[in-house]
Design a protein around this motif. Structure first.
Motif, mmCIF file in Angstrom:
data_model
loop_
_atom_site.group_PDB
_atom_site.id
_atom_site.type_symbol
_atom_site.label_atom_id
_atom_site.label_comp_id
_atom_site.label_asym_id
_atom_site.label_seq_id
_atom_site.Cartn_x
_atom_site.Cartn_y
_atom_site.Cartn_z
ATOM 1 N N GLY A 81 2.406 3.117 88.903
ATOM 2 C CA GLY A 81 2.140 4.466 88.476
ATOM 3 C C GLY A 81 0.424 4.526 88.357
ATOM 4 O O GLY A 81 0.060 5.744 88.702
ATOM 5 N N HIS A 82 -0.197 3.347 87.997
ATOM 6 C CA HIS A 82 -1.595 3.843 87.894
ATOM 7 C C HIS A 82 -2.323 4.006 89.283
ATOM 8 O O HIS A 82 -3.560 4.316 89.358
ATOM 9 N N LYS A 83 -1.667 3.573 90.263
ATOM 10 C CA LYS A 83 -2.204 3.455 91.810
ATOM 11 C C LYS A 83 -1.693 4.814 92.688
ATOM 12 O O LYS A 83 -2.116 4.834 93.752
ATOM 13 N N ILE A 84 -0.568 5.514 91.902
ATOM 14 C CA ILE A 84 -0.089 6.507 93.046
ATOM 15 C C ILE A 84 -0.022 7.976 92.212
ATOM 16 O O ILE A 84 -0.170 7.904 91.197
ATOM 17 N N GLN A 85 0.046 8.946 93.078
ATOM 18 C CA GLN A 85 -0.024 10.340 92.453
ATOM 19 C C GLN A 85 1.312 10.820 92.259
ATOM 20 O O GLN A 85 1.413 11.765 91.451
ATOM 21 N N GLY A 86 2.439 10.045 92.808
ATOM 22 C CA GLY A 86 3.560 10.749 92.358
ATOM 23 C C GLY A 86 4.806 9.912 93.073
ATOM 24 O O GLY A 86 4.581 9.004 93.655
ATOM 25 N N VAL A 87 6.029 10.213 92.850
ATOM 26 C CA VAL A 87 7.414 9.526 93.166
ATOM 27 C C VAL A 87 8.136 10.474 93.558
ATOM 28 O O VAL A 87 8.530 11.327 92.653
ATOM 29 N N LEU A 88 8.755 10.301 94.538
ATOM 30 C CA LEU A 88 9.644 11.313 95.101
ATOM 31 C C LEU A 88 11.196 10.705 94.499
ATOM 32 O O LEU A 88 11.537 9.720 94.902
ATOM 33 N N CYS A 89 11.892 11.715 93.898
ATOM 34 C CA CYS A 89 12.883 11.409 93.053
ATOM 35 C C CYS A 89 13.835 12.463 93.050
ATOM 36 O O CYS A 89 13.458 13.554 92.582
ATOM 37 N N ASP A 90 15.151 12.335 93.097
ATOM 38 C CA ASP A 90 16.254 13.442 93.059
ATOM 39 C C ASP A 90 17.329 12.862 92.006
ATOM 40 O O ASP A 90 18.381 13.386 92.098
ATOM 41 N N GLY A 91 16.965 11.836 91.434
ATOM 42 C CA GLY A 91 18.140 11.203 90.498
ATOM 43 C C GLY A 91 18.041 9.822 90.617
ATOM 44 O O GLY A 91 17.401 9.237 91.414
ATOM 45 N N ASP A 92 19.015 9.238 89.993
ATOM 46 C CA ASP A 92 19.374 7.691 90.001
ATOM 47 C C ASP A 92 19.658 7.415 91.476
ATOM 48 O O ASP A 92 20.412 8.080 92.102
ATOM 49 N N SER A 93 19.071 6.334 92.115
ATOM 50 C CA SER A 93 19.527 5.640 93.132
ATOM 51 C C SER A 93 20.744 5.053 93.339
ATOM 52 O O SER A 93 21.186 4.521 92.324
ATOM 53 N N ASN A 94 21.424 5.339 94.306
ATOM 54 C CA ASN A 94 22.904 4.354 94.638
ATOM 55 C C ASN A 94 22.569 3.062 94.842
ATOM 56 O O ASN A 94 23.568 2.215 95.117
ATOM 57 N N GLU A 95 21.237 2.574 95.417
ATOM 58 C CA GLU A 95 20.911 1.212 95.537
ATOM 59 C C GLU A 95 20.545 0.466 94.445
ATOM 60 O O GLU A 95 19.284 0.963 94.133
ATOM 61 N N VAL A 96 21.253 -0.441 94.048
ATOM 62 C CA VAL A 96 20.753 -1.151 92.905
ATOM 63 C C VAL A 96 20.216 -2.441 93.254
ATOM 64 O O VAL A 96 19.694 -3.354 92.616
ATOM 65 N N VAL A 97 20.483 -2.966 94.817
ATOM 66 C CA VAL A 97 20.147 -3.954 95.197
ATOM 67 C C VAL A 97 19.127 -3.768 96.346
ATOM 68 O O VAL A 97 19.525 -2.513 97.212
ATOM 69 N N ALA A 98 18.131 -4.232 96.629
ATOM 70 C CA ALA A 98 17.132 -3.909 97.752
ATOM 71 C C ALA A 98 17.955 -4.002 99.214
ATOM 72 O O ALA A 98 18.907 -4.802 99.275
ATOM 73 N N SER A 99 17.064 -3.519 100.199
ATOM 74 C CA SER A 99 17.691 -3.516 101.743
ATOM 75 C C SER A 99 17.746 -5.059 101.958
ATOM 76 O O SER A 99 16.990 -5.890 101.717
ATOM 77 N N THR A 100 18.894 -5.310 102.970
ATOM 78 C CA THR A 100 18.887 -6.512 103.601
ATOM 79 C C THR A 100 17.852 -6.569 104.603
ATOM 80 O O THR A 100 17.808 -5.613 105.789
ATOM 81 N N VAL A 101 16.959 -7.401 104.828
ATOM 82 C CA VAL A 101 15.957 -7.461 105.929
ATOM 83 C C VAL A 101 16.330 -8.371 107.194
ATOM 84 O O VAL A 101 16.734 -9.503 106.819
ATOM 85 N N VAL A 102 16.181 -7.951 108.413
ATOM 86 C CA VAL A 102 16.710 -8.387 109.469
ATOM 87 C C VAL A 102 15.675 -8.775 110.512
ATOM 88 O O VAL A 102 15.079 -7.652 110.832
ATOM 89 N N ASN A 103 15.186 -9.968 110.846
ATOM 90 C CA ASN A 103 14.347 -10.057 111.712
ATOM 91 C C ASN A 103 14.718 -10.155 113.296
ATOM 92 O O ASN A 103 15.890 -10.951 113.631
ATOM 93 N N CYS A 104 14.419 -8.938 113.864
ATOM 94 C CA CYS A 104 14.721 -8.807 115.230
ATOM 95 C C CYS A 104 13.895 -9.036 116.185
ATOM 96 O O CYS A 104 14.074 -8.427 117.517
ATOM 97 N N LEU A 105 12.964 -9.771 115.984
ATOM 98 C CA LEU A 105 11.941 -10.125 117.034
ATOM 99 C C LEU A 105 12.200 -10.845 118.153
ATOM 100 O O LEU A 105 11.751 -10.743 119.263
ATOM 101 N N LYS A 106 13.558 -11.548 118.118
ATOM 102 C CA LYS A 106 13.973 -12.180 119.230
ATOM 103 C C LYS A 106 15.526 -11.793 119.582
ATOM 104 O O LYS A 106 16.161 -12.371 120.260
#
Length: 137
Positions: A81-106
């Protein structure tokens, strides 16, 4: 990527001229790493509408490097919050776990790897990949 977006998967892909066609311009060297970028298309109405208006957004994760993922706007505000001017939010997120990251470089060599298992189980990601791979043969 058409088979997983929008949703909870982030794909690491090679950078290329395609980024310039999206309008990244002089920010090309500032997004991702020297050779790659991570793409995410969240299943989130407000973010989708924002991207419809602005086009793709080049953004960073909403947590300081090395710290746990932010999965709620309150977490983002308390950490950054001390580094940003705002947060885009329309309520609670339905994602309580972060995204799955897939390395597709190969991916052209027929392989992917799971960097971080998140809200989409690794087994499901691998099933999608195998289904798409077999349909292209």
């Amino acid at each position: 990527m058409r088979n997983v977006y929008p949703g909870g998967i982030s794909c690491i892909v090679c950078k290329g001229d395609w980024l310039l066609r999206l309008g990244v311009g002089p920010a090309y060297d500032r997004v991702g790493t020297k050779d790659s970028i991570m793409i995410r298309v969240p299943d989130h109405t407000v973010t989708g509408h924002l991207c419809d208006i602005t086009g793709p957004l080049a953004i960073t994760s909403a947590n300081p490097s090395g710290e746990p993922d932010s999965t709620h706007h309150d977490m983002v505000i308390s950490r950054l919050g001390h580094k940003i001017q705002g947060v885009l939010c329309d309520g609670d997120s339905n994602e309580v776990v972060a995204s799955t990251v897939v390395n597709c470089l190969k991916i052209d060599e027929g392989t992917i790897s799971i960097v971080r298992e998140g809200c989409v189980p690794a087994i499901k990601v691998r099933q999608i990949f195998e289904r798409v791979k077999s349909s292209m043969l």
